[in-house]
Design an enzyme around this catalytic site. Structure first.
Site, short mmCIF file in Angstrom:
data_model
loop_
_atom_site.label_atom_id
_atom_site.label_comp_id
_atom_site.label_asym_id
_atom_site.label_seq_id
_atom_site.Cartn_x
_atom_site.Cartn_y
_atom_site.Cartn_z
N LEU A 70 0.80 -1.22 0.00
CA LEU A 70 0.00 0.00 0.00
C LEU A 70 0.84 1.27 0.00
O LEU A 70 0.38 2.31 -0.46
CB LEU A 70 -0.94 0.00 1.21
CG LEU A 70 -1.92 -1.17 1.28
CD1 LEU A 70 -2.77 -1.07 2.54
CD2 LEU A 70 -2.79 -1.22 0.04
N GLU A 96 12.04 -1.57 5.05
CA GLU A 96 12.72 -2.86 5.21
C GLU A 96 11.74 -4.00 5.45
O GLU A 96 11.86 -5.08 4.86
CB GLU A 96 13.72 -2.78 6.38
CG GLU A 96 14.44 -4.07 6.68
CD GLU A 96 15.70 -4.28 5.87
OE1 GLU A 96 16.07 -5.45 5.66
OE2 GLU A 96 16.29 -3.29 5.43
#
Length: 155
Positions: A70, A96
């Site tokens: 998203l 990450e």
């Protein structure tokens, strides 16, 4: 002493907010999203998080499988000299956990925003990203703030 004072003011004392009507705020600018091959994205050497909960990454991967990524990852572009010319690589600035989840799902590409950043900005953005999403543990926070102070003269 000054580090303690700086830490007590929160992240807002380190990094200006975007937009709004305040005096020292950074203006918002529109950024484009690109699709980049995962294997061209290298880790952020300034990533403050050292421990990643495997179950939380698996949960995120399940969510990504259903809903997609998203929010794009933030990367910086790095041109590397190779024997046959130049090669483009990207260094992760923020995202990450999303990158790890995408790798679990065997994604070939991920959505990214490419920014020009300094090492200091990489650490600042990583710190903000981690504090806003899933809290860093106390040691990770302390080490990140110490790195800001030591490497970038933040006192």
């Amino acid at each position: 002493m000054s580090n303690v004072v700086m830490l007590g003011r929160g992240l807002e004392s380190l990094i200006p907010k975007r937009g709004g009507s305040g005096g020292s705020q950074v203006p918002f600018h529109k950024e484009s999203v690109f699709s980049i091959e995962i294997d061209k994205i290298k880790p952020n050497p300034y990533q403050p998080r050292r421990e990643f909960d495997k179950d939380a990454i698996a949960d995120l991967a399940e969510s990504i499988k259903i809903h997609g990524i998203l929010q794009p990852l933030i990367v910086t572009k790095a041109i590397k000299e190779v024997p046959h010319g130049e090669e483009v690589e990207y260094e992760l600035v923020a995202g990450e956990r999303r990158l790890r989840a995408a790798k679990l799902l065997n994604f070939k590409t991920v959505p990214v925003i490419i920014r020009d950043t300094t090492p200091k900005t990489k650490l600042e953005l990583s710190l903000i990203e981690n504090v806003q999403r899933e809290d860093l543990n106390a040691m990770e926070k302390a080490l990140a703030f110490k790195q800001l102070a030591d490497e970038f003269g933040l006192r």
